[in-house]
Design a protein around this motif. Structure first.
Motif, PDB file in Angstrom:
ATOM      1  N   UNK A  25       0.790  74.852  32.873  1.00 21.76           N
ATOM      2  CA  UNK A  25       0.035  73.799  31.944  1.00 21.76           C
ATOM      3  C   UNK A  25       0.667  72.881  31.157  1.00 21.76           C
ATOM      4  N   UNK A  26       2.135  73.361  30.766  1.00 23.78           N
ATOM      5  CA  UNK A  26       3.137  72.594  29.925  1.00 23.78           C
ATOM      6  C   UNK A  26       3.746  71.604  30.556  1.00 23.78           C
ATOM      7  N   UNK A  68      -4.613  69.025  33.459  1.00 23.71           N
ATOM      8  CA  UNK A  68      -3.835  70.370  32.979  1.00 23.71           C
ATOM      9  C   UNK A  68      -4.669  71.528  33.514  1.00 23.71           C
ATOM     10  N   UNK A  69      -5.907  71.724  33.457  1.00 31.80           N
ATOM     11  CA  UNK A  69      -6.539  72.817  34.308  1.00 31.80           C
ATOM     12  C   UNK A  69      -6.457  72.678  35.824  1.00 31.80           C
ATOM     13  N   UNK A  70      -6.382  71.602  36.343  1.00 31.37           N
ATOM     14  CA  UNK A  70      -5.912  71.573  37.385  1.00 31.37           C
ATOM     15  C   UNK A  70      -4.645  72.185  38.013  1.00 31.37           C
ATOM     16  N   UNK A  71      -3.674  71.639  37.231  1.00 29.73           N
ATOM     17  CA  UNK A  71      -2.546  72.388  37.418  1.00 29.73           C
ATOM     18  C   UNK A  71      -2.443  73.946  37.375  1.00 29.73           C
ATOM     19  N   UNK A 118      -6.953  77.652  44.623  1.00 33.75           N
ATOM     20  CA  UNK A 118      -7.044  78.030  45.936  1.00 33.75           C
ATOM     21  C   UNK A 118      -6.803  79.304  46.281  1.00 33.75           C
ATOM     22  N   UNK A 119      -7.513  79.967  47.409  1.00 35.33           N
ATOM     23  CA  UNK A 119      -7.481  81.456  47.685  1.00 35.33           C
ATOM     24  C   UNK A 119      -6.090  81.800  48.356  1.00 35.33           C
ATOM     25  N   UNK A 120      -5.738  81.012  48.884  1.00 32.52           N
ATOM     26  CA  UNK A 120      -4.112  81.442  49.299  1.00 32.52           C
ATOM     27  C   UNK A 120      -3.110  81.702  48.392  1.00 32.52           C
ATOM     28  N   UNK A 121      -3.341  80.627  47.229  1.00 34.20           N
ATOM     29  CA  UNK A 121      -2.447  80.904  46.083  1.00 34.20           C
ATOM     30  C   UNK A 121      -2.670  82.086  45.373  1.00 34.20           C
ATOM     31  N   UNK A 159      -3.975  75.286  40.441  1.00 34.09           N
ATOM     32  CA  UNK A 159      -3.296  75.432  41.590  1.00 34.09           C
ATOM     33  C   UNK A 159      -1.999  76.336  41.434  1.00 34.09           C
ATOM     34  N   UNK A 160      -1.881  77.061  40.095  1.00 31.96           N
ATOM     35  CA  UNK A 160      -1.107  78.159  40.152  1.00 31.96           C
ATOM     36  C   UNK A 160      -1.388  79.345  40.299  1.00 31.96           C
TER      37      UNK A 160
END
Length: 111
Positions: free
Chosen positions: A44-45, A75-78, A92-95, A81-82
């Motif tokens: 997020x940073x 920010x929330x999307x990043x 995402x399930x794989x992440x 994605x982590x």
């Protein structure tokens, strides 16, 4: 006695100077531990754009961001994605599946 107050006041000024046009919002972000905190905050940073301070006990974060350079959604999307579900985005399930075992929180199904 005056010195500690001055240092505290200087700290506030310094923090505000790092992110101009700052807006701070409290949001829910799933996670469990100190490793989660590190990953969530790193995702997020973004220098002079956003700063995230996540609390493992409350599962909430204070997100401070420059409204002229980014949005809360970005920010929330990043963070999602982590690997970390939050109130707007699901990871995402794989992440999520690649997170360390202690970081795999109980996921809630989103509609």
């Amino acid at each position: 006695m005056i010195l500690p107050v001055m240092i505290f006041a200087m700290g506030i000024t310094s923090c505000e100077a790092q992110i101009p046009n700052a807006k701070t919002v409290k949001v829910e972000i799933n996670g469990n531990c100190g490793m989660c905190k590190k990953t969530i905050e790193k995702a997020g940073n973004k220098k002079k754009q956003s700063e995230v301070d996540w609390d493992s006990e409350t599962k909430t974060a204070l997100v401070t961001f420059n409204e002229k350079k980014t949005t809360l959604d970005e920010v929330l999307e990043r963070i999602a994605n982590a690997g970390y579900d939050n109130e707007k985005y699901q990871a995402p399930d794989d992440v999520y599946n690649k997170l360390h075992g202690c970081c795999q929180y109980d996921r809630k199904l989103k509609e």
